[in-house]
Design a protein around this motif. Structure first.
Motif, short mmCIF file in Angstrom:
data_model
loop_
_atom_site.label_atom_id
_atom_site.label_comp_id
_atom_site.label_asym_id
_atom_site.label_seq_id
_atom_site.Cartn_x
_atom_site.Cartn_y
_atom_site.Cartn_z
N LEU A 12 34.16 51.54 -5.45
CA LEU A 12 34.13 51.32 -4.00
C LEU A 12 35.54 51.03 -3.51
CD1 LEU A 12 31.06 48.88 -3.79
CD2 LEU A 12 31.06 51.39 -3.92
N GLY A 13 35.85 51.48 -2.29
CA GLY A 13 37.18 51.19 -1.76
C GLY A 13 37.60 52.12 -0.65
N ASP A 14 38.93 52.17 -0.46
CA ASP A 14 39.52 52.99 0.60
C ASP A 14 40.30 54.14 -0.04
OD1 ASP A 14 41.85 51.74 -0.39
OD2 ASP A 14 41.80 50.20 1.16
N SER A 15 41.38 54.57 0.59
CA SER A 15 42.12 55.73 0.11
C SER A 15 42.73 55.53 -1.27
CB SER A 15 43.24 56.09 1.10
OG SER A 15 44.11 54.99 1.31
N LEU A 16 43.08 54.29 -1.62
CA LEU A 16 43.65 54.02 -2.93
C LEU A 16 42.65 54.37 -4.03
CD1 LEU A 16 45.42 50.61 -2.23
CD2 LEU A 16 46.49 52.86 -2.45
N THR A 17 41.38 54.09 -3.80
CA THR A 17 40.35 54.39 -4.79
C THR A 17 39.83 55.81 -4.64
OG1 THR A 17 39.71 52.06 -4.87
CG2 THR A 17 38.10 53.64 -5.69
N GLU A 18 39.89 56.36 -3.45
CA GLU A 18 39.52 57.77 -3.27
C GLU A 18 40.48 58.67 -4.04
OE1 GLU A 18 38.94 61.11 0.28
OE2 GLU A 18 39.50 59.07 0.81
N GLY A 19 41.74 58.24 -4.14
CA GLY A 19 42.70 59.00 -4.94
C GLY A 19 43.82 59.66 -4.18
N LEU A 20 43.97 59.35 -2.89
CA LEU A 20 45.07 59.94 -2.13
C LEU A 20 46.41 59.60 -2.79
CD1 LEU A 20 42.77 60.03 0.08
CD2 LEU A 20 44.61 59.90 1.75
N GLY A 21 47.34 60.52 -2.70
CA GLY A 21 48.65 60.32 -3.29
C GLY A 21 48.78 60.91 -4.67
N ASP A 22 47.65 61.15 -5.33
CA ASP A 22 47.71 61.74 -6.67
C ASP A 22 48.27 63.16 -6.58
OD1 ASP A 22 47.41 62.06 -9.38
OD2 ASP A 22 45.30 61.49 -9.42
N ASP A 23 48.90 63.61 -7.66
CA ASP A 23 49.58 64.90 -7.62
C ASP A 23 48.64 66.08 -7.49
OD1 ASP A 23 48.53 64.62 -10.13
OD2 ASP A 23 50.38 65.06 -11.22
N ARG A 24 47.36 65.88 -7.77
CA ARG A 24 46.40 66.99 -7.70
C ARG A 24 45.34 66.78 -6.62
NH1 ARG A 24 44.15 68.79 -12.01
NH2 ARG A 24 42.04 68.90 -11.23
N ARG A 29 40.04 67.11 -5.27
CA ARG A 29 39.75 65.73 -4.90
C ARG A 29 38.82 65.07 -5.91
NH1 ARG A 29 35.77 64.53 -0.33
NH2 ARG A 29 36.12 62.35 0.27
N ILE A 30 38.08 65.87 -6.69
CA ILE A 30 37.08 65.32 -7.60
C ILE A 30 37.74 64.58 -8.76
CG2 ILE A 30 35.21 65.90 -9.19
CD1 ILE A 30 34.49 66.05 -6.22
N PHE A 31 38.82 65.12 -9.31
CA PHE A 31 39.54 64.44 -10.39
C PHE A 31 40.90 64.00 -9.86
CE2 PHE A 31 36.59 66.63 -13.37
CZ PHE A 31 36.13 65.49 -14.02
N ALA A 32 40.94 62.87 -9.20
CA ALA A 32 42.19 62.35 -8.64
C ALA A 32 42.02 60.85 -8.42
CB ALA A 32 42.52 63.04 -7.33
N GLY A 33 43.05 60.09 -8.78
CA GLY A 33 43.03 58.66 -8.49
C GLY A 33 42.79 57.79 -9.71
N TRP A 34 43.03 56.51 -9.53
CA TRP A 34 42.91 55.57 -10.66
C TRP A 34 41.45 55.41 -11.10
CZ3 TRP A 34 40.03 51.15 -10.90
CH2 TRP A 34 39.57 50.61 -9.69
N ALA A 35 40.52 55.37 -10.13
CA ALA A 35 39.12 55.14 -10.50
C ALA A 35 38.56 56.31 -11.29
CB ALA A 35 38.28 54.89 -9.25
N ASP A 36 38.95 57.53 -10.95
CA ASP A 36 38.51 58.70 -11.72
C ASP A 36 39.04 58.62 -13.15
OD1 ASP A 36 37.64 59.35 -9.19
OD2 ASP A 36 38.42 61.40 -9.22
N ARG A 185 51.69 58.42 -11.39
CA ARG A 185 52.05 57.33 -12.30
C ARG A 185 51.38 56.03 -11.89
NH1 ARG A 185 58.15 57.28 -14.57
NH2 ARG A 185 58.16 59.33 -15.55
N GLY A 186 51.34 55.76 -10.60
CA GLY A 186 50.70 54.54 -10.13
C GLY A 186 49.21 54.52 -10.41
N HIS A 187 48.55 55.65 -10.17
CA HIS A 187 47.11 55.73 -10.45
C HIS A 187 46.83 55.54 -11.94
CE1 HIS A 187 45.39 56.70 -6.56
NE2 HIS A 187 46.30 57.64 -6.35
N ALA A 188 47.65 56.15 -12.80
CA ALA A 188 47.47 55.99 -14.25
C ALA A 188 47.68 54.53 -14.65
CB ALA A 188 48.43 56.89 -15.01
N HIS A 189 48.67 53.90 -14.05
CA HIS A 189 48.97 52.49 -14.36
C HIS A 189 47.78 51.59 -14.03
CE1 HIS A 189 51.17 48.71 -14.60
NE2 HIS A 189 50.83 48.44 -13.36
N VAL A 190 47.19 51.77 -12.85
CA VAL A 190 46.07 50.92 -12.43
C VAL A 190 44.84 51.19 -13.30
CG1 VAL A 190 44.52 50.33 -10.54
CG2 VAL A 190 46.95 50.73 -10.08
N ALA A 191 44.60 52.45 -13.63
CA ALA A 191 43.46 52.79 -14.50
C ALA A 191 43.60 52.11 -15.85
CB ALA A 191 43.37 54.30 -14.68
#
Length: 285
Positions: A12-24, A29-36, A185-191
């Motif tokens: 659950l969350g906002d754009s940070l969890t949706e995955g915006l900013g990820d390189d792909r 959109r399905i595989f992007a972000g720290w939660a994915d 890198r940030g998404h990988a770090h949080v995951a």
């Protein structure tokens, strides 16, 4: 394996969890972000235990804490997960009229409802917006929100992913070009922080290649950033439009995460667990 094996995870969350900013993100959109990525690590743990794993992501850009802690929580309950993560509040930092007492009550009620349903809850505290000088006006409110979230977590006996104190997230290089969302890198770090918190033995490999390899902007880069990212945001705000208007969750139902694009390694000995691409040596031939 972790002490508990999770089979049904909802983020659950906002754009940070949706995955915006990820390189792909713009391509997939399905595989992007720290939660994915975190879901992929949970999937590895479940498979090692001989269990099936399913994942849903209800996060939507621009959502504030009230929307996440009410609407998304109730949607999550319908999916019957055994694990829920909540990263909420970043969109509240620049809303000075926001009542922290209300936010505290909403966090408390959301965690209570989820725990009463037998769900393990993991909260994330607030990002510390000091990676870019123009965001530092929100630093005090980020500190206040982090204190609030951690107090609720302590009262409710749930874990917290500590993004607020992360030295890595204070570096501009791990953020995307808009400086608002985590980069790859940030998404990988949080995951990986979330995986470590839950005792998972797997980690997502941090991407080596990243367009931004420095922690400051030149004057020309700053002017370009304002024109490309800040001006459109201000224009939307003036028109009363949010980036998340008309956007639906990318993973509204439980689904599998087998065909992901990332490299996974065990955390200690680091043997390769999964890699979707040929080794670098083969690519170089």
């Amino acid at each position: 394996m972790a002490t508990a094996v999770y089979r049904r995870y909802v983020a659950l969350g906002d754009s940070l969890t949706e995955g915006l900013g990820d390189d792909r993100f713009e391509q997939d959109r399905i595989f992007a972000g720290w939660a994915d990525r975190f879901a992929v690590l949970l999937n590895e743990d479940a498979m090692a235990a001989g269990e099936d794993f399913l994942y849903a992501n209800l996060a939507v850009r621009s959502r504030n804490s009230s929307e996440i802690l009410s609407e998304q929580v109730h949607e999550a309950l319908q999916l019957e997960p055994d694990l829920v993560t909540i990263m909420a509040g970043a969109n509240d930092l620049w809303r000075p009229r926001k009542s922290w007492d209300l936010v505290r009550a909403q966090f408390t009620e959301a965690v209570r409802l989820l725990k009463e349903a037998g769900i393990t809850v993991v909260l994330a505290n607030c990002i510390n917006p000091v990676h870019h000088w123009s965001f530092r006006g929100g630093a005090l409110r980020a500190k206040e929100l982090t204190k609030l979230i951690e107090e609720v977590a302590s009262e409710q006996n749930v874990l917290v992913v500590d993004v607020y104190r992360s030295p890595t997230l204070r570096r501009l290089r791990v953020w995307s070009a808009d400086c608002v969302h985590f980069g790859a890198r940030g998404h990988a770090h949080v995951a990986n922080k979330a995986a470590k918190l839950l005792g998972l033995p797997y980690r997502i490999e941090t991407p080596v290649l990243q367009p931004r390899l420095k922690d400051s902007m030149t004057l020309l880069e700053h002017v370009s950033w304002i024109a490309t990212h800040v001006t459109p945001f201000v224009g939307r705000r003036l028109r009363g439009i949010a980036a998340g208007d008309g956007i639906n969750p990318k993973r509204p139902v439980m689904s599998r995460v087998h065909d992901h694009p990332w490299t996974v390694r065990r955390s200690k000995s680091s043997p390769l667990v999964h890699s979707p691409f040929p080794p670098a040596s083969i690519l170089a031939e």
